[in-house]
Design a protein around this motif. Structure first.
Motif, PDB file in Angstrom:
ATOM      1  N   THR A  54      51.301  28.497  57.693  1.00  0.00           N
ATOM      2  CA  THR A  54      51.480  29.504  56.945  1.00  0.00           C
ATOM      3  C   THR A  54      50.992  30.975  57.580  1.00  0.00           C
ATOM      4  OG1 THR A  54      49.842  29.759  55.309  1.00  0.00           O
ATOM      5  CG2 THR A  54      51.994  28.574  54.866  1.00  0.00           C
ATOM      6  N   ALA A  55      50.027  30.646  58.824  1.00  0.00           N
ATOM      7  CA  ALA A  55      49.560  31.656  59.451  1.00  0.00           C
ATOM      8  C   ALA A  55      50.307  32.527  60.151  1.00  0.00           C
ATOM      9  CB  ALA A  55      48.207  31.244  60.256  1.00  0.00           C
ATOM     10  N   THR A  56      50.006  34.153  60.391  1.00  0.00           N
ATOM     11  CA  THR A  56      50.577  34.983  61.109  1.00  0.00           C
ATOM     12  C   THR A  56      49.791  35.269  62.252  1.00  0.00           C
ATOM     13  OG1 THR A  56      50.173  36.681  59.899  1.00  0.00           O
ATOM     14  CG2 THR A  56      52.356  35.848  59.390  1.00  0.00           C
ATOM     15  N   VAL A  57      50.121  35.425  63.492  1.00  0.00           N
ATOM     16  CA  VAL A  57      49.331  35.655  64.671  1.00  0.00           C
ATOM     17  C   VAL A  57      49.936  36.498  65.340  1.00  0.00           C
ATOM     18  CG1 VAL A  57      48.230  34.416  66.698  1.00  0.00           C
ATOM     19  CG2 VAL A  57      48.607  33.163  64.558  1.00  0.00           C
ATOM     20  N   GLN A  58      48.975  37.607  65.775  1.00  0.00           N
ATOM     21  CA  GLN A  58      49.717  38.431  66.714  1.00  0.00           C
ATOM     22  C   GLN A  58      48.401  38.610  68.063  1.00  0.00           C
ATOM     23  OE1 GLN A  58      49.470  41.969  64.078  1.00  0.00           O
ATOM     24  NE2 GLN A  58      51.552  42.118  63.859  1.00  0.00           N
ATOM     25  N   ALA A  59      48.923  38.216  69.150  1.00  0.00           N
ATOM     26  CA  ALA A  59      48.265  38.197  70.374  1.00  0.00           C
ATOM     27  C   ALA A  59      48.508  39.341  71.207  1.00  0.00           C
ATOM     28  CB  ALA A  59      48.167  36.906  70.644  1.00  0.00           C
ATOM     29  N   ASP A  60      47.524  39.950  71.574  1.00  0.00           N
ATOM     30  CA  ASP A  60      47.727  41.084  72.685  1.00  0.00           C
ATOM     31  C   ASP A  60      46.921  40.860  74.062  1.00  0.00           C
ATOM     32  OD1 ASP A  60      48.368  43.444  74.148  1.00  0.00           O
ATOM     33  OD2 ASP A  60      47.985  44.678  72.588  1.00  0.00           O
ATOM     34  N   PRO A  61      47.714  40.254  74.960  1.00  0.00           N
ATOM     35  CA  PRO A  61      46.986  40.014  76.361  1.00  0.00           C
ATOM     36  C   PRO A  61      46.280  41.300  76.750  1.00  0.00           C
ATOM     37  CG  PRO A  61      48.884  38.711  76.233  1.00  0.00           C
ATOM     38  CD  PRO A  61      48.925  39.682  75.006  1.00  0.00           C
ATOM     39  N   LYS A  62      46.756  42.357  76.828  1.00  0.00           N
ATOM     40  CA  LYS A  62      46.434  43.586  77.403  1.00  0.00           C
ATOM     41  C   LYS A  62      45.316  43.817  76.585  1.00  0.00           C
ATOM     42  CE  LYS A  62      50.910  45.405  78.398  1.00  0.00           C
ATOM     43  NZ  LYS A  62      51.966  46.156  78.290  1.00  0.00           N
ATOM     44  N   THR A  63      44.921  43.786  75.290  1.00  0.00           N
ATOM     45  CA  THR A  63      43.480  44.301  74.687  1.00  0.00           C
ATOM     46  C   THR A  63      42.683  43.094  74.653  1.00  0.00           C
ATOM     47  OG1 THR A  63      44.534  44.112  72.455  1.00  0.00           O
ATOM     48  CG2 THR A  63      44.737  46.020  73.570  1.00  0.00           C
ATOM     49  N   LYS A  64      43.174  41.727  74.696  1.00  0.00           N
ATOM     50  CA  LYS A  64      42.354  40.510  74.600  1.00  0.00           C
ATOM     51  C   LYS A  64      41.971  40.389  73.108  1.00  0.00           C
ATOM     52  CE  LYS A  64      41.905  40.190  79.282  1.00  0.00           C
ATOM     53  NZ  LYS A  64      42.890  39.478  80.023  1.00  0.00           N
ATOM     54  N   GLN A  65      42.806  40.996  72.195  1.00  0.00           N
ATOM     55  CA  GLN A  65      42.699  40.790  70.814  1.00  0.00           C
ATOM     56  C   GLN A  65      43.669  40.038  70.108  1.00  0.00           C
ATOM     57  OE1 GLN A  65      40.235  42.604  68.942  1.00  0.00           O
ATOM     58  NE2 GLN A  65      39.376  42.768  70.727  1.00  0.00           N
ATOM     59  N   VAL A  66      43.229  39.026  69.330  1.00  0.00           N
ATOM     60  CA  VAL A  66      44.224  38.302  68.403  1.00  0.00           C
ATOM     61  C   VAL A  66      43.859  38.741  66.800  1.00  0.00           C
ATOM     62  CG1 VAL A  66      44.669  36.175  67.570  1.00  0.00           C
ATOM     63  CG2 VAL A  66      44.178  36.484  70.071  1.00  0.00           C
ATOM     64  N   LYS A  67      45.022  39.023  66.000  1.00  0.00           N
ATOM     65  CA  LYS A  67      44.815  39.386  64.843  1.00  0.00           C
ATOM     66  C   LYS A  67      45.440  38.105  64.069  1.00  0.00           C
ATOM     67  CE  LYS A  67      44.894  44.421  65.640  1.00  0.00           C
ATOM     68  NZ  LYS A  67      45.536  45.675  65.338  1.00  0.00           N
ATOM     69  N   ILE A  68      44.858  37.770  63.121  1.00  0.00           N
ATOM     70  CA  ILE A  68      45.511  36.384  62.363  1.00  0.00           C
ATOM     71  C   ILE A  68      45.450  36.735  60.812  1.00  0.00           C
ATOM     72  CG2 ILE A  68      44.898  34.241  61.810  1.00  0.00           C
ATOM     73  CD1 ILE A  68      43.566  34.005  64.842  1.00  0.00           C
ATOM     74  N   GLU A  69      46.369  36.359  60.064  1.00  0.00           N
ATOM     75  CA  GLU A  69      46.553  36.528  58.643  1.00  0.00           C
ATOM     76  C   GLU A  69      46.636  34.895  58.412  1.00  0.00           C
ATOM     77  OE1 GLU A  69      46.271  37.402  54.812  1.00  0.00           O
ATOM     78  OE2 GLU A  69      46.358  38.909  56.530  1.00  0.00           O
ATOM     79  N   THR A  70      45.396  34.304  57.588  1.00  0.00           N
ATOM     80  CA  THR A  70      45.306  32.929  57.466  1.00  0.00           C
ATOM     81  C   THR A  70      44.650  32.660  56.283  1.00  0.00           C
ATOM     82  OG1 THR A  70      44.646  30.947  58.365  1.00  0.00           O
ATOM     83  CG2 THR A  70      43.196  32.603  59.079  1.00  0.00           C
ATOM     84  N   GLN A  71      44.942  31.418  55.577  1.00  0.00           N
ATOM     85  CA  GLN A  71      44.136  31.005  54.509  1.00  0.00           C
ATOM     86  C   GLN A  71      42.901  30.021  55.010  1.00  0.00           C
ATOM     87  OE1 GLN A  71      44.812  31.848  51.304  1.00  0.00           O
ATOM     88  NE2 GLN A  71      46.426  32.971  52.548  1.00  0.00           N
ATOM     89  N   ALA A  72      43.056  29.687  56.323  1.00  0.00           N
ATOM     90  CA  ALA A  72      41.917  28.889  56.981  1.00  0.00           C
ATOM     91  C   ALA A  72      40.472  29.693  57.286  1.00  0.00           C
ATOM     92  CB  ALA A  72      42.369  28.294  58.232  1.00  0.00           C
ATOM     93  N   SER A  73      39.503  28.834  57.188  1.00  0.00           N
ATOM     94  CA  SER A  73      38.159  29.749  57.506  1.00  0.00           C
ATOM     95  C   SER A  73      38.123  30.077  58.949  1.00  0.00           C
ATOM     96  CB  SER A  73      36.894  28.624  57.275  1.00  0.00           C
ATOM     97  OG  SER A  73      37.050  27.963  58.098  1.00  0.00           O
ATOM     98  N   GLN A  74      37.519  31.193  59.084  1.00  0.00           N
ATOM     99  CA  GLN A  74      37.250  31.709  60.518  1.00  0.00           C
ATOM    100  C   GLN A  74      36.726  30.535  61.387  1.00  0.00           C
ATOM    101  OE1 GLN A  74      35.882  35.773  60.752  1.00  0.00           O
ATOM    102  NE2 GLN A  74      35.449  35.404  62.899  1.00  0.00           N
ATOM    103  N   SER A  75      35.772  29.983  60.964  1.00  0.00           N
ATOM    104  CA  SER A  75      35.273  29.016  61.749  1.00  0.00           C
ATOM    105  C   SER A  75      36.291  27.893  62.086  1.00  0.00           C
ATOM    106  CB  SER A  75      33.853  28.241  61.152  1.00  0.00           C
ATOM    107  OG  SER A  75      34.351  27.612  59.966  1.00  0.00           O
ATOM    108  N   ALA A  76      36.996  27.402  61.283  1.00  0.00           N
ATOM    109  CA  ALA A  76      38.080  26.641  61.822  1.00  0.00           C
ATOM    110  C   ALA A  76      39.035  27.232  62.548  1.00  0.00           C
ATOM    111  CB  ALA A  76      38.954  26.270  60.396  1.00  0.00           C
ATOM    112  N   ILE A  77      39.438  28.557  62.363  1.00  0.00           N
ATOM    113  CA  ILE A  77      40.408  29.194  63.507  1.00  0.00           C
ATOM    114  C   ILE A  77      39.783  29.319  64.857  1.00  0.00           C
ATOM    115  CG2 ILE A  77      41.325  31.273  64.132  1.00  0.00           C
ATOM    116  CD1 ILE A  77      42.770  30.147  61.987  1.00  0.00           C
ATOM    117  N   GLU A  78      38.468  29.478  64.767  1.00  0.00           N
ATOM    118  CA  GLU A  78      37.770  29.537  66.232  1.00  0.00           C
ATOM    119  C   GLU A  78      37.483  28.467  66.895  1.00  0.00           C
ATOM    120  OE1 GLU A  78      33.964  31.911  65.562  1.00  0.00           O
ATOM    121  OE2 GLU A  78      34.973  33.759  64.893  1.00  0.00           O
TER     122      GLU A  78
END
Length: 64
Positions: free
Chosen positions: A29-53
């Motif tokens: 159910t996560a939404t992910v916005q990845a921008d290669p130009k800025t090297k940033q990834v924005k994630i809306e998730t129910q999972a923990s940050q450590s699990a995502i990393e």
């Protein structure tokens, strides 16, 4: 949970797709916005940050 990560070795949109797939594999159910130009990834998730990393690292990308 909103997570914003810096992924220094994300070089292109294909990298962003790989990262998105890694995140969605652990939280469909996560939404992910990845921008290669800025090297940033924005994630809306129910999972923990450590699990995502961990998922992004397992896909071959550094997380800062």
């Amino acid at each position: 949970m909103n997570i914003q990560l810096n992924i220094p070795n994300m070089a292109c949109s294909a990298c962003g797709e790989t990262i998105s797939k890694a995140v969605i594999a652990i939280d469909p159910t996560a939404t992910v916005q990845a921008d290669p130009k800025t090297k940033q990834v924005k994630i809306e998730t129910q999972a923990s940050q450590s699990a995502i990393e961990s998922a992004i690292t397992a896909a071959g990308y550094q997380v800062n």
